[in-house]
Structures are given as structure tokens and as C-alpha cells.
Design an enzyme around this catalytic site. Sequence first.
Site, mmCIF file in Angstrom:
data_model
loop_
_atom_site.group_PDB
_atom_site.id
_atom_site.type_symbol
_atom_site.label_atom_id
_atom_site.label_comp_id
_atom_site.label_asym_id
_atom_site.label_seq_id
_atom_site.Cartn_x
_atom_site.Cartn_y
_atom_site.Cartn_z
ATOM 1 N N GLU A 1 0.807 -1.224 0.000
ATOM 2 C CA GLU A 1 0.000 0.000 0.000
ATOM 3 C C GLU A 1 0.841 1.275 0.000
ATOM 4 O O GLU A 1 0.874 2.009 1.006
ATOM 5 C CB GLU A 1 -0.947 0.007 1.209
ATOM 6 C CG GLU A 1 -1.951 -1.107 1.186
ATOM 7 C CD GLU A 1 -3.106 -0.906 2.163
ATOM 8 O OE1 GLU A 1 -3.044 0.021 2.992
ATOM 9 O OE2 GLU A 1 -4.071 -1.684 2.099
ATOM 10 N N GLU B 1 -5.438 -8.432 0.702
ATOM 11 C CA GLU B 1 -5.931 -8.097 2.053
ATOM 12 C C GLU B 1 -7.410 -7.770 1.985
ATOM 13 O O GLU B 1 -7.833 -7.027 1.093
ATOM 14 C CB GLU B 1 -5.234 -6.854 2.631
ATOM 15 C CG GLU B 1 -3.922 -7.089 3.291
ATOM 16 C CD GLU B 1 -3.414 -5.832 4.008
ATOM 17 O OE1 GLU B 1 -4.229 -5.049 4.533
ATOM 18 O OE2 GLU B 1 -2.185 -5.644 4.028
HETATM 19 C C1 NOJ Z 1 -3.771 -2.270 5.433
HETATM 20 C C2 NOJ Z 1 -2.396 -2.560 5.935
HETATM 21 O O1 NOJ Z 1 -1.614 -3.153 4.945
HETATM 22 C C3 NOJ Z 1 -2.364 -3.389 7.197
HETATM 23 O O2 NOJ Z 1 -1.096 -3.275 7.748
HETATM 24 C C4 NOJ Z 1 -3.455 -2.935 8.139
HETATM 25 O O3 NOJ Z 1 -3.368 -3.530 9.387
HETATM 26 C C5 NOJ Z 1 -4.785 -3.220 7.496
HETATM 27 N N1 NOJ Z 1 -4.876 -2.462 6.266
HETATM 28 C C6 NOJ Z 1 -5.991 -2.873 8.374
HETATM 29 O O4 NOJ Z 1 -6.021 -1.524 8.611
#
Ligand code: NOJ
Length: 470
Positions: free
Chosen positions: A197, A382
Amino acid sequence: MVRLEFLKQLAVLSAILKVAPALAKGITDTDISRKVFGDDFFWGVATSAYQIEGAWNIDGKGESVWDRFSSKPGHIKDKSNGNEAINFYHSYEADLELLKSLNFKNFRFSFSWARLIPDGTGSVNEKGVDFYNRLIDKCLKLGIEPWAMLYHWDLPQVLEDRGGWANRDILGWFSEFTEFCTRRYGDRVKHWMVLNEPAGFTTLGYLSGIHAPNRTGIGKFLASVHHACLCQAEGGRIIRRNVNQGHIGTTFSCSHTEPYKLKDSHQRAAQRLDVVLNRLFIEPSLGMGYPYAELPFLRKIEKYIDPGDQEKLKFDFDFIGLQNYFRVVTKPSLIPFIWANRVKPEDGAELTEMGWEVAPEGIYHIIKQFSKYPVKEIIVTENGAAFPDQLINGRIHDPQRIEFYKRYLQKILKAKNEGVNVSGYFAWTFIDNFEWAEGYRPRFGIVYNNFSTQERIIKDSGYWFRDFLK
Ligand code: NOJ
């Protein structure tokens, strides 16, 4: 003639059955099975080093920006830090065995740069190297495929002291780190991702400063965007060179943006947010350049672009990691540069512990949007939800989370059945962990963690996955 017609109809029918097995089986909103995704679909869980490992200063590890940031008062809502996190550094064997017992075959983790190369460049910390060797070997022994993420937000602090992502030298530092990881682990790890991200760590870390390294300002932000885009492509090239038959991707945070009202001004606001949230990092990698048209202020990024950079921004990834949690409803606003803001979910909307609206339709739309780019394969790297779990008589009943997964998976399947090459799904996350500036309050795991004893307890959603994946 009749026979020919019959054969044609049969061909059409078998094509439908092939692309739409779920429809053929008459899937309902709550009825979903692993089989309809196909046998070669990747099912996994995603994690990241700082959020789980702990052992922040053990066995020669250097300091990362998150170690520094979380040690300062006022940065983490519950005043916690990731010093111990869930102690995965010491409990990885039992945790991976637990993962296997839930029938997952893929494990996504990230390398802690500061554990491997404590000063960011130069000397290597062999004890750190050994940790990832043991972790990878344990995965393989259990029949779990390791999926390595090179960078999940935890830059060595010494590199931040030299300007971090806002300094173009990061290209050299990151290349050295990538060379190192791919040479040491590329014999056993086949699935690689470059950045987690980039929109997340550049906006939160260098624009608003609510994440490490707590920097602010449009100049720093744009510089870090361009350098991250360069590293994203360069990382891909290095993996390609060093890993035999590597499966190479990178991840993007993506949220479908929708206008609040069907007015032109709201639609334009949604397009502007779409640029920052969804398009900024993927388009340069596809050779499309930065999406200036809707957001003229982005032209300021040219200050950081050197001759020859446009070519260097491109890389032909094998897959794109799409990470989605919510949709974004948008209206015009006075926020400088972007002139758009998100509208709070309506009263009565279903919200997670993060205040994010449960909106499964959003993942469908964003997958369809990304499928219009010339990408080969999309993997949901994710997706998941935090809910206020209660430990009652040794069990965690989390029906909301199970529903969340079912409903999002339904929408992913819908996109897949319409012909999008979605080839995998990683739940965020395996075990409750450190949720950055939010601390330990939001629990995203399908396994509960008791943060005082580090005891793991499988939630009902964990059992749901176990049965689903059987
Ligand atoms: C995106 C991130 O990559 C991760 O580290 C985070 O915990 C999750 N979203 C949830 O917010």
C-alpha cells in the site's frame, strides 16, 4: 440442422457452466463454497513484520521508524507499541502449525528491513537472516507457501534520518535490500510482493503524519510518491533477475469512490479522490504516467522526475495485489489540492470497529475497475474486518466477521464469474495484532490473541475458514 442447433446450445451451456459454476450451483447470499473458486485459487492470510513479530531490539535488530514513532507519547491511541506485538518472532512455529490446522495453504509475511540490515545498508545481521530462513523452512515443511512482502512500512530509522522515502537515494538503498532478500530467500520463496500500500505509507507517513515517520507537507509527499513508484518497478526487475520462476506482484490499497449525489460536482469530487486512492501508483507502473488530468496539483511531482524516469517507472507485474476494506462516498469540499472529502456513512449503516462501512459491493466495483487495466492477474491480498470480540467461556463468537467474509467473497466470486482473473484471497488477518496508530484495540484476526498471556484462541470465523477450506 436440429442436431447442429442442439450442439450449439450445448456449447453455450457448457461455457456458462465453466465461467459461472456458482450460478450453476444456485448460490445464495449466504451459501458459498471453496470449490466454486476453483482448485488453483490461492487461499491465505496476510500479516506484516512490525504488527506481529515483537522482539524489537533482540538478536541484533536495528530500530525502525515504527519503533521510534510508537515510543513517542501521543502517537498511538492506546499508548501501546509494537515492542512485543504478538511475539511471533518466538512463536512462529506454533502459529504456523495453527494456520495449517485451519487449512490455509498460503502465508503472507513481510521482511523487517531493520532486522536484516540494521543500518539500512551495508552489514547484514545473520541472526535476523536466520529467523526468516527458519520461518520459510517451517512453512514449506508444513506444506504452506510463503508469500514474501519486501516492504510493509517499517523503514530502518537510520534511513529515515537521511530523508527516508523523500530522498531519491532510497532507490539505491531499496535496491540493495531487494537484491539481498531475493538472493538469500529466492531459492525457496516463489511469490514476491514489492510494496505494501504505497498510498498508505506516503499519505499517512509523509502528508498527514499520523503514521511513522510523522512527516507532513506536500513536497515531502510528492517526492515520496515518485520514489516509491520508482522502487516499485525496480524491485520487480530485481526479483525477476534473481528469482527463478518468481511470481511477482505489488499491492495497492483500493476503495471504490462513489458520488454522494448524482451531481456533476459530486462526480468530479469522486474522480479526484479516485486518483489519490486508486490510480496514483498503478498507472505509472503500466506506462500511463501520473494521472494529472483530474488533479492538476500533481504536476508538482515533475520537480522530482529525472530524465529517463518515465521508462524506469514501468514494470510488467505478474499480479496486482488489491487490498480493500470499504468504499468511499464523496462530495466536494474545501480541503486544499483535492477539493473533495468523504461523506460519513449514513445513520444505521453497518460499521466495523474502525468505523469503516461494511460495503461488499465496493470490492466488486473496484475489482472491475482494476480489471480494465492491462493486468494479468488480480489477487485480493488483504480484506477483513475488526469487530469488538468478546471472550466468553473460552470462545469468541464473531458472526459479524463470518458474515463479512461471506459477503465480500460473494462479490469477488461475482467478478470472477464475469471473467475477471481473480486468482487468490488473503484474509487480513491471521491473529489479532498491532493496528498501527490505533494500537491493539481493533481486532482483525480470525484467531484471538490475549495480549497479556499471548495465548491464541481460534474465533468462530477461524473455524468457519477451517471448514470452508477443508
Ligand atoms: C492495510 C495494511 O496493509 C495493514 O497493515 C493494516 O493492518 C490493514 N490495512 C488494516 O487496517
